[in-house]
Design an enzyme around this catalytic site. Structure first.
Site: not given
Length: 436
Positions: A219, A247-248, A291, A223
């Site tokens: 921040h 959108k998220d 894994e 971005s």
């Protein structure tokens, strides 16, 4: 916050004004996620994996707390307590499968998030600190996932702990004492299970704290964006809310739908069948693998087979850890002034036809049996992985001729819009001609 045109929080309700005056938490939330945080207007869906990371972390914390209420960190009862959770606890099967597959969701999201950062140059100035904190999160996530894999105390849990902690024994002088300290003895036992359980429970909260630092570090400079061009003014940005919260939300809905399908239809698809057998120190599995999200690093470890000055095992351990720590130096290895891979022709070729295939090849070889062909592929892929960051990237940054950058983010958005309209109009004309 470094955006003078950002809207600032002004509570209207008397109660909100009172709260904001005593504890400015509403103001902090608004400035971090609402209209007080402008974001570039051209962000694509690759920027939505950050919210998926947060959702995956929240899922792991909530389900982990519930599982801890029923789990017994004792070698005599650990496996049976997992069976008890699956069979007797109300919705225990769902909670356990959500936690188990939530780790895979977290790693998928983190890996895509980091690949996006690698391609669009999110590690470059002024966002170096956000990138470094992100690599720290990856290390903490890997440690948490490894210790969590040991807790069910199945066959692969026990032998995975034996093999992975045994890697530290290859380090000269301090290796054996370090391995003994990690295990709490000379072999995985009660002490190992207790300390792994305690750390596995603690580390997700540490990850949450570091994730807050990561968001904070983003921040401050703002971005990054697909063009890599700096924000010039309010015309280049839109408020985070409602544009990117919507959108998220869409991306989160798609991600959770896939996650739900995995839980309900293929809950064991990403697990190893040997881990559904209780741990037996007297019987070694035919094929020990971690894994799936550790497979690329496991392939790097196994790709060293010959002693050269140092033992092959030590070379493998050093290479495996170096493959991660190398990412800390990436902001200073890539000295190109252009951030986005869209405008770097050579970088784009080496990224898509070199780095990404080498990572995928390492992932395949890490989960495959140790055979001559797989070994050769992993050795070639390992060599390219290190060459990409240590040799190719610095040389490309020095000799590459980038494409012209757009004048601004707004100019790039408008140009893309014009191209889409022109493409649609030409397609309409072609269709009309064909109809005639």
């Amino acid at each position: 916050m470094s955006f003078p045109w950002a809207r600032h929080y002004q509570p209207k309700h008397p109660i909100m004004r009172w709260i904001d005056g005593k504890l400015p938490l509403p103001r902090f939330v608004y400035n971090a996620t609402g209209g007080g945080y402008p974001v570039p207007r051209n962000l694509n869906y690759f920027w939505n994996f950050g919210v998926l990371n947060g959702a995956a972390l929240l899922i792991q914390i909530v389900t982990g707390i519930v599982l801890a209420m029923h789990y017994a960190a004792n070698t005599e009862f650990a496996f049976d307590s997992v069976v008890h959770i699956m069979r007797d606890v109300n919705s225990g099967w769902f909670i356990r499968y959500a936690h188990m597959n939530g780790a895979s969701l977290f790693f998928i999201s983190v890996y895509i998030h980091m690949l996006r950062g690698l391609y669009f140059g999110s590690y470059k100035a002024p966002r170096e600190m956000a990138w470094l904190i992100g690599v720290v999160i990856l290390l903490l996530l890997m440690a948490t996932a490894f210790m969590g894999y040991v807790l069910p105390w199945g066959q692969m849990s026990f032998w995975g702990a034996q093999v992975i902690t045994g890697l530290f024994g290859a380090i000269p002088i301090v290796g054996q004492p370090l391995q003994t300290w990690l295990l709490g003895g000379y072999t995985p036992d009660n002490a190992t299970l207790n300390r792994f359980f305690a750390l596995h429970y603690l580390l997700p909260f540490v990850i949450a704290g570091v994730a807050i630092l990561h968001v904070w570090a983003i921040h401050i400079p703002g971005s990054n964006n697909p063009t890599g061009v700096d924000v010039e003014g309010p015309q280049d940005t839109v408020p985070f809310h409602p544009y990117y919260t919507a959108k998220d939300g869409f991306s989160l809905g798609v991600g959770m739908t896939i996650f739900a399908a995995l839980i309900f239809f293929w809950p064991n698809a990403l697990g190893h069948p040997d881990n559904y057998t209780p741990a037996n120190p007297m019987q070694t599995p035919a094929h020990i693998v971690p894994e799936w999200y550790f497979w690329p690093f496991y392939a790097i470890l196994r790709s060293f087979t010959a002693d050269f000055i140092l033992p092959a095992k030590l070379w493998g351990v050093l290479a495996m850890f170096s493959s991660i720590f190398l990412l800390f130096f990436l902001p200073w290895l890539d000295i190109s002034p252009v951030r986005s891979g869209h405008y770097r022709p050579l970088f784009k070729k080496f990224f898509w036809f070199g780095l990404v295939p080498s990572i995928l090849a390492l992932g395949y070889c890490g989960g495959a049996p140790v055979e001559p062909f797989n070994l050769i592929v992993s050795q070639v892929a390992t060599a390219y992985y290190f060459a990409h960051f240590l040799i190719i990237l610095p040389l490309v940054a020095r000799f590459e001729k980038p494409l012209p950058l757009p004048a601004s983010i707004t100019a790039a958005v408008l140009e893309a819009h014009r191209e889409r309209r022109a493409g649609g109009a030409s397609g309409f004309r072609i269709a009309a001609d064909n109809a005639d």
